[in-house]
Design an enzyme around this catalytic site. Structure first.
Site, PDB file in Angstrom:
ATOM      1  N   SER A  49       0.823  -1.209   0.000  1.00 54.51           N
ATOM      2  CA  SER A  49       0.000   0.000   0.000  1.00 54.51           C
ATOM      3  C   SER A  49       0.857   1.259   0.000  1.00 54.51           C
ATOM      4  O   SER A  49       0.412   2.309  -0.459  1.00 54.51           O
ATOM      5  CB  SER A  49      -0.954   0.006   1.197  1.00 54.51           C
ATOM      6  OG  SER A  49      -0.239  -0.038   2.418  1.00 54.51           O
ATOM      7  N   GLU A  50       2.098   1.147   0.516  1.00 53.81           N
ATOM      8  CA  GLU A  50       2.989   2.306   0.558  1.00 53.81           C
ATOM      9  C   GLU A  50       4.423   1.881   0.304  1.00 53.81           C
ATOM     10  O   GLU A  50       4.877   0.854   0.814  1.00 53.81           O
ATOM     11  CB  GLU A  50       2.939   2.992   1.935  1.00 53.81           C
ATOM     12  CG  GLU A  50       1.569   3.479   2.353  1.00 53.81           C
ATOM     13  CD  GLU A  50       1.460   3.616   3.865  1.00 53.81           C
ATOM     14  OE1 GLU A  50       2.484   3.507   4.552  1.00 53.81           O
ATOM     15  OE2 GLU A  50       0.342   3.808   4.350  1.00 53.81           O
ATOM     16  N   THR A  51       5.146   2.684  -0.476  1.00 53.09           N
ATOM     17  CA  THR A  51       6.594   2.571  -0.602  1.00 53.09           C
ATOM     18  C   THR A  51       7.175   3.964  -0.417  1.00 53.09           C
ATOM     19  O   THR A  51       6.685   4.931  -1.003  1.00 53.09           O
ATOM     20  CB  THR A  51       7.001   1.997  -1.971  1.00 53.09           C
ATOM     21  OG1 THR A  51       6.518   0.648  -2.077  1.00 53.09           O
ATOM     22  CG2 THR A  51       8.510   1.983  -2.136  1.00 53.09           C
TER      23      THR A  51
END
Length: 299
Positions: A49-51
Site C-alpha cells: 500500500s505504501e513505498t
C-alpha cells in the site's frame, strides 16, 4: 532485493517485530536518481500500500527528504504513510544508529525518534499533528452501520461514535463485545461510498479489553483494501478521541492491537497527554527481505 530497474528496494513490516505480522511497506534509501514515473512504477512492482523513497539524504544532520507512493499514485504523509515512515526510520537507524531523524515530506517536516528497546529491537515514534474529535451525526452513523451490518445496540455506550482527526479523518466505532469486532463481513462498495461522501480515510473499529488496551480493525475500502493490518494515522486519531472523551486523565500510553483477526498481528503504542493535542505513536519494524547488494549510496 534489487528491482527490475536495478534499484535496491527494502521490504519491512511495520508495527511488528515478527515478519508474519504488521503492515508491509517498501523502502528505497537512494531514490536521488529516480523521477516520479520510476518511483510510481517501483511502488506498483513492490505492490504494498505504501513505498517510501528517500530522494535527498544528509546523514550527518540525520535529515532526509521522503516521497511516498502507492501502486496507483503519490500520497502525502498525512494521507496514509505512517507505516512507510516507521519502516524507513528503522531502516535508517539500522545503518546510521538510533536517535532523532527529521523527514522532509510533501506534508511538511516530520520528526521521528528511533531507539532500541530492552530486547535490542528498533522502534520509531512519530508525533501527529494536533488531533481533534467530534460526535458522529446520526445520518453518518446510520449509513456506516448499515454498510457494516452492525446494530446500534452492539456498540459500547461508554465509547460513543466519533469522527476523529489526526491528519485525516476516521470514524471511530466501539463494539461492546470482542465477538462483534471479530465478525467483520461488510458491504465493500457501500462502505466505500459512505466514506468518500464524508471524507473518512478508514473506519476505526475498536473493542476495549482494559482501560489501556484496545483491539482494532480498520476497513479501508476507499484504498481498495478490505482491511488494513496496522494504521498509525488511525491510532493517532484514536488517541485524540480518548483525550477528548476524558478517558486519559494524565499522560499515559495505550496499547492498540490490530490485524489479529486477519492473521497479521500488529501492536501500536499510543502516547496521550491531556495537555497536548498531539499524539505519539510508536511501533517496531523488521526487515522482510535482505537486499542482494551492499547498503545504498545515499547513507
Amino acid at each position: 532485493m534489487t528491482s527490475g530497474t536495478g534499484t535496491d528496494v527494502l521490504r519491512y513490516t511495520a508495527f511488528s517485530s515478527d515478519p508474519a505480522g504488521g503492515n508491509p511497506a517498501g523502502v528505497v534509501l537512494d531514490a536521488s536518481g529516480l523521477d516520479e514515473q520510476r518511483m510510481l512504477g517501483l511502488a506498483a512492482e513492490v505492490g504494498y500500500s505504501e513505498t517510501a523513497f528517500v530522494t535527498e539524504a544528509d546523514p550527518a544532520r540525520r535529515r532526509f527528504t521522503l516521497r511516498y507512493f502507492s501502486p496507483l499514485a503519490e500520497v502525502d504523509f498525512c494521507g496514509h504513510a505512517t507505516v512507510a515512515t516507521v519502516a524507513t526510520a528503522v531502516a535508517l537507524a539500522e545503518r546510521i544508529g538510533p536517535g532523532e531523524l527529521v523527514f522532509d515530506t510533501p506534508a511538511g517536516e516530520i520528526p521521528v525518534l528511533t531507539a532500541a528497546d530492552g530486547e535490542g529491537a528498533l522502534h520509531a515514534t512519530l508525533t501527529s499533528v494536533p488531533t481533534r474529535s467530534r460526535p458522529a451525526e446520526d445520518a453518518e452513523l446510520d449509513a456506516a452501520l448499515a454498510a457494516l451490518g452492525w446494530e446500534r445496540g452492539e456498540l459500547d455506550p461508554a465509547l460513543p461514535p466519533h469522527v476523529a482527526f489526526g491528519g485525516v479523518h476516521h470514524l471511530v466505532l466501539a463494539a461492546a463485545a470482542r465477538a462483534r469486532l471479530a465478525d467483520l463481513a461488510y458491504d465493500f462498495e457501500a462502505l466505500a461510498d459512505v466514506m468518500r461522501r464524508h471524507g473518512w480515510t478508514t473506519v476505526h473499529l475498536v473493542w476495549r479489553e482494559a482501560p489501556d488496551r484496545f483491539h482494532a480493525r480498520d476497513p479501508f475500502p476507499v484504498g481498495g483494501v478490505v482491511e488494513d493490518p496496522a494504521t498509525g494515522a488511525a491510532a493517532a486519531a484514536f488517541g485524540g478521541y480518548l483525550r477528548e472523551l476524558g478517558l486519559v486523565a494524565e499522560p499515559a500510553r495505550v496499547v492498540v492491537r490490530q490485524g489479529e483477526d486477519m492473521g497479521r498481528p500488529s501492536e501500536l503504542l499510543v502516547a496521550v497527554d491531556p495537555g497536548d493535542p498531539r499524539v505519539r505513536v510508536t511501533g517496531r519494524a523488521v526487515a522482510l527481505v535482505t537486499p542482494s547488494v551492499t547498503g545504498p549510496r545515499a547513507v
